[in-house]
Write a protein that holds these residues in place. Structure first.
Motif, PDB file in Angstrom:
ATOM      1  N   GLU A 445     -29.594  -8.096 -73.884  1.00  0.00           N
ATOM      2  CA  GLU A 445     -29.692  -7.548 -72.687  1.00  0.00           C
ATOM      3  C   GLU A 445     -29.769  -5.961 -73.022  1.00  0.00           C
ATOM      4  OE1 GLU A 445     -27.842  -6.319 -68.352  1.00  0.00           O
ATOM      5  OE2 GLU A 445     -28.406  -8.397 -69.044  1.00  0.00           O
ATOM      6  N   ARG A 446     -30.648  -4.981 -72.800  1.00  0.00           N
ATOM      7  CA  ARG A 446     -30.477  -3.625 -72.870  1.00  0.00           C
ATOM      8  C   ARG A 446     -30.052  -3.016 -71.321  1.00  0.00           C
ATOM      9  NH1 ARG A 446     -33.370  -1.381 -77.054  1.00  0.00           N
ATOM     10  NH2 ARG A 446     -33.182  -2.712 -78.948  1.00  0.00           N
ATOM     11  N   TRP A 447     -30.519  -3.196 -70.341  1.00  0.00           N
ATOM     12  CA  TRP A 447     -30.369  -2.977 -69.030  1.00  0.00           C
ATOM     13  C   TRP A 447     -30.881  -3.865 -67.913  1.00  0.00           C
ATOM     14  CZ3 TRP A 447     -34.391  -2.325 -65.740  1.00  0.00           C
ATOM     15  CH2 TRP A 447     -35.694  -1.829 -66.340  1.00  0.00           C
ATOM     16  N   HIS A 448     -30.596  -3.886 -66.840  1.00  0.00           N
ATOM     17  CA  HIS A 448     -31.003  -4.661 -65.638  1.00  0.00           C
ATOM     18  C   HIS A 448     -30.766  -3.830 -64.167  1.00  0.00           C
ATOM     19  CE1 HIS A 448     -26.763  -5.768 -65.025  1.00  0.00           C
ATOM     20  NE2 HIS A 448     -27.088  -5.898 -63.868  1.00  0.00           N
ATOM     21  N   PHE A 449     -31.611  -4.044 -63.524  1.00  0.00           N
ATOM     22  CA  PHE A 449     -31.765  -3.310 -62.054  1.00  0.00           C
ATOM     23  C   PHE A 449     -31.871  -4.401 -61.089  1.00  0.00           C
ATOM     24  CE2 PHE A 449     -33.719  -1.363 -58.800  1.00  0.00           C
ATOM     25  CZ  PHE A 449     -33.130  -0.134 -58.457  1.00  0.00           C
ATOM     26  N   ARG A 450     -30.945  -4.232 -59.904  1.00  0.00           N
ATOM     27  CA  ARG A 450     -31.029  -5.383 -58.964  1.00  0.00           C
ATOM     28  C   ARG A 450     -31.639  -4.684 -57.735  1.00  0.00           C
ATOM     29  NH1 ARG A 450     -26.017  -6.127 -59.041  1.00  0.00           N
ATOM     30  NH2 ARG A 450     -25.507  -4.762 -57.185  1.00  0.00           N
ATOM     31  N   THR A 451     -32.610  -5.593 -57.353  1.00  0.00           N
ATOM     32  CA  THR A 451     -33.603  -5.072 -56.114  1.00  0.00           C
ATOM     33  C   THR A 451     -32.966  -5.436 -54.709  1.00  0.00           C
ATOM     34  OG1 THR A 451     -35.017  -6.846 -56.092  1.00  0.00           O
ATOM     35  CG2 THR A 451     -35.747  -5.006 -57.663  1.00  0.00           C
ATOM     36  N   ALA A 452     -32.241  -6.168 -54.706  1.00  0.00           N
ATOM     37  CA  ALA A 452     -31.266  -6.591 -53.587  1.00  0.00           C
ATOM     38  C   ALA A 452     -29.851  -7.036 -53.882  1.00  0.00           C
ATOM     39  CB  ALA A 452     -32.127  -7.916 -52.723  1.00  0.00           C
ATOM     40  N   ASN A 453     -28.936  -6.782 -52.985  1.00  0.00           N
ATOM     41  CA  ASN A 453     -27.531  -7.199 -53.255  1.00  0.00           C
ATOM     42  C   ASN A 453     -27.255  -8.481 -52.417  1.00  0.00           C
ATOM     43  OD1 ASN A 453     -27.006  -4.645 -54.761  1.00  0.00           O
ATOM     44  ND2 ASN A 453     -26.705  -3.486 -52.896  1.00  0.00           N
ATOM     45  N   HIS A 454     -26.545  -9.435 -53.177  1.00  0.00           N
ATOM     46  CA  HIS A 454     -26.264 -10.590 -52.443  1.00  0.00           C
ATOM     47  C   HIS A 454     -27.262 -11.245 -51.664  1.00  0.00           C
ATOM     48  CE1 HIS A 454     -23.117 -13.412 -51.795  1.00  0.00           C
ATOM     49  NE2 HIS A 454     -23.533 -13.454 -50.429  1.00  0.00           N
TER      50      HIS A 454
END
Length: 788
Positions: A445-454
């Motif tokens: 993995e290089r990076w990740h972006f979460r579009t919704a929390n929990h």
């Protein structure tokens, strides 16, 4: 007055009184819930008009006209001049006023003298004209956002994928960047109206018994390839549709039968282009196998995996069979095939891992794996007897690939069961609904972006991310990933490190009312770019008439709703909007690379949900399923009852549209236009097909195709049409009737033999219709007549 008018006035009065009683009684219900007083007051006025009609008194007409004026003013105050909300408020009282005016010559009383024959004629004529105008307006498209600037944008150089694939369409999104952009110029706005069917192919694999035909073809050289619901691959002549060969993997499952696309790989090191399996079609199957096929002959590549198959259930544990279904097109990233799979939603805890894996396209050997519990596992293999940890977010869409950065980008869903998060792992919370970038060769993995929390309402990220280089305002470009979500939020990120290009802010969301142990995230991310995300208001409630609109307002006031992320609870139904079908679902979008215009369709249907103990659900007769009105969620404290937010009449409670096509200028971040897409013509309502081309804008499936000539093609509406829209205005400039509805994105290619450009769609029938009527197996190609 003779007996005819007397009887008629009595009938009209009684009918009016019944309608008035409904408005008064249900209006009082709404008042008790804290809603508008208008319905009760309108009911009182209608009751008075009805009583006077029975008494044959001219006051009936005066009150009816006054009620219409009052309703018009109330409507204007609530919804302005918006057509569909105004229609449902006014159409009944327009008809009441017209009837009362037409009856005026047979009524009596002091005010009768004002209703001379000319006045009566003029008034009734005006009312009739307004009604006709409303009825005619039902068949017109009413933009959600009308285009302000209809001039064609200045073209910019396409930089996201400078190596355009010539005349071909070799990947699901045409290239690994997923822009679905056809740079061909033969079909344009001037001649698109002349498109005709060039050929039709029938796969023989009908979309029956729950199967869905959602495949987008690919084209390489002198062959078009398409997979049908049971993963049967057909190779076709691009000019005639004649079948060259067919490959049947004999996929064995009766659940989630669909194949959305195949991949393609060519061995650039091969000295003989015609050597066996020098070019391969890459196929995943609904019974969890990975297969490669000789693109030239249709024979399985037996040197791949074991006897030509790779078992994708390996490493997933005992719960995977019958739960893990690869359905999306695999990504070919250099010599690596990247795959994920759908995992059954909301059935039980303990579902298999959502691991994303990369395989060697030549041998079928697993090269790397990424999973949420170990995002840097990379090329480290599983130990003997080890399985990937269960209950992690999965990729059930298609990934994208940037060869310059050597990165693969994939969307992740939510840990199932989706509506319960009381015992979720830290890893699942970190990666639910995220977009992840990994090294294409190692899976690190290089990076990740979460579009919704929990996520607690199934807001999976599933659309193929689009890779496009956006002008930076200083004469250069910035490599971007366009991450589209079911929430309708469109996150535009730098694909080198995942930092937002379009601003993202964290907003507080509701925190009270969830059952014990159901943890809630205090904040959620919101992009400055979104579509269809406006918070619902009581005035947004709709219906075909004032009556079902009133019932919808009562439901809205009775349910819990405090905006997006209002917690589902066990005490009352909670409205979910954007709904868990989207927003932007797996179909994704397209980019006109020449102008930097993002074209994206969406769904705008509200749903509701409520927790219920499994024992209570069984006593109530609910039958569990992952997609139906009740999901059991075994292993959690609660099942969940859920459905569409509909009126008792079976119409959506939220105002139209329910599906749109949108054009977004990626340079400015502004929505250029938003148009309702699709009519009710072929959509069954209570088992009846209306047959009326009323463009409410219906829920959409799959995605669009953008062309260099300023056209966007789309076929995934709930009516049986393929359409072309002007990308500058949203106007439909061509449409063709399909034998059944389509659920797939169109594609386009140029024939190397004839030089013709083709637009190709597949059509298998309405999604989840529950019946085998009006289903199909069609692949249809359109082209201009030869003289063009």
């Amino acid at each position: 007055m003779n007996s005819g008018p007397r009887t008629l006035s009595m009938i009209i009065g009684i009918l009016g009184a019944l309608m008035a009683a409904f408005l008064i009684i249900e209006g009082l219900h709404l008042i008790i819930l804290g809603g508008s007083w208008f319905y009760t007051l309108a009911g009182i006025a209608l009751a008075a008009s009805s009583v006077y009609m029975i008494r044959r008194n001219i006051l009936s007409t005066w009150i009816a006209l006054g009620l219409l004026v009052a309703t018009a003013l109330w409507s204007l105050a609530e919804v302005g001049t918006s057509f569909w909300p105004s229609f449902s408020r006014l159409i009944v009282f327009l008809c009441v006023a017209l009837i009362a005016t037409l009856m005026a010559p047979w009524l009596s009383g002091p005010g009768r003298r004002y209703f001379t024959r000319p006045v009566t004629g003029a008034t009734s004529g005006a009312l009739g004209a307004i009604i006709v105008a409303f009825l005619a307006g039902m068949f017109r498209v009413h933009p959600t956002i009308a285009p302000q600037d209809t001039t064609h944008p200045q073209e910019t150089a396409s930089t996201a994928d400078s190596d355009q694939p010539g005349h071909d369409w070799p990947a699901y999104g045409r290239t690994a960047s997923g822009t679905r952009y056809a740079s061909f110029t033969q079909i344009n706005r001037d001649n698109v109206g002349k498109l005709r069917v060039a050929w039709t192919y029938r796969t023989g694999d009908m979309a029956l018994n729950g199967a869905e035909f959602q495949g987008t073809p690919i084209k390489i050289g002198d062959t078009v390839y398409i997979c049908s619901p049971h993963n049967i691959v057909s190779a076709l002549d691009p000019d005639t549709g004649t079948e060259k060969w067919k490959f049947d993997p004999h996929a064995q499952t009766k659940v989630w039968q669909r194949c959305r696309g195949v991949g393609y790989w060519h061995d650039s090191t091969a000295t003989d282009a015609n050597a066996p399996c020098a070019s391969r079609i890459v196929l995943t199957t609904i019974d969890a196998r990975l297969i490669t096929i000789d693109a030239r002959t249709g024979q399985a590549c037996t040197d791949f995996g074991t006897n030509g198959n790779v078992n994708l259930l390996t490493g997933l544990g005992p719960t995977a069979p019958g739960s893990y279904y690869p359905t999306a097109a695999p990504l070919v990233a250099g010599d690596i095939v990247v795959v994920g799979g759908r995992i059954a939603d909301n059935e039980r805890t303990g579902e298999p891992s959502g691991v994303v894996r990369g395989y060697d396209v030549r041998t079928g050997a697993q090269v790397w794996a990424w999973d949420a519990t170990n995002p840097h596992r990379g090329t480290t293999p599983l130990a003997e007897g080890e399985i990937y940890p269960a209950e992690t977010p999965n990729m059930w869409g298609t990934a994208s690939y940037d060869p310059k950065l050597n990165l693969v980008f994939f969307p992740l869903g939510n840990q199932t069961p989706d509506f319960w998060g009381g015992d979720r792992s830290k890893a699942s919370d970190e990666y639910n609904d995220a977009f992840v970038a990994v090294d294409a060769k190692t899976g690190d993995e290089r990076w990740h972006f979460r579009t919704a929390n929990h996520d607690l309402v199934d807001y999976d990220a599933t659309a193929q991310p689009i890779l496009y280089d956006i002008p930076d305002g200083h004469g250069g470009t910035r490599p971007a990933i366009i991450a589209m979500t079911k929430r309708g939020q469109i996150f535009v990120l730098d694909r080198r490190d995942g930092t937002p290009i379009v601003p993202v802010e964290m907003r507080k969301v509701p925190q009270d009312g969830a059952p014990e142990h159901q943890y809630l995230a205090p904040e959620q991310p919101y992009s400055a770019l979104s579509i269809g995300t406006e918070r619902l208001k009581p005035s947004d409630m709709w219906g075909g008439t004032i009556f079902d609109q009133l019932l919808c307002r009562i439901q809205f006031a009775s349910y819990r709703y405090e905006g997006e992320f209002t917690p589902v609870n066990e005490k009352q139904a909670t409205i979910i909007y954007p709904g868990y079908y989207g927003g932007i679902n797996w179909g994704g979008g397209a980019v006109d690379e020449s102008t930097g215009t993002l074209l994206v369709n969406d769904i705008r249907m509200a749903q509701w949900g409520k927790f219920m103990k499994q024992e209570e659900a069984r006593r109530s007769g609910f039958k569990p399923s992952s997609e139906g009105e009740y999901s059991e969620q075994k292993g959690t404290p609660w099942g969940v009852v859920r459905s569409m937010f509909f009126s008792p009449a079976g119409l959506p409670c939220v105002k139209p549209p329910y599906g749109t096509m949108n054009a977004i200028d990626l340079r400015s971040g502004k929505v250029k236009w938003s148009m309702p897409l699709g009519t009710i013509q072929d959509m069954p309502v209570h088992g009846m097909v209306p047959g009326l081309a009323i463009p409410l804008g219906m829920p959409t499936m799959s995605g669009p195709l953008a062309t260099h000539t300023g056209l966007v093609f789309f076929s995934g509406t709930l009516d049986n049409y393929v359409r072309a829209l002007n990308t500058d205005t949203g106007e439909v400039v061509w449409k063709a009737r399909l034998p059944v509805a389509s659920q797939a994105a169109p594609m386009s290619y140029m024939s190397d033999k004839t030089g013709k450009q083709y637009i190709v769609v597949t059509a298998g029938g309405l999604t989840r219709s529950g019946v085998d009527k009006n289903r199909g197996d069609y692949v249809i190609a359109y082209a201009l007549p030869s003289e063009e």
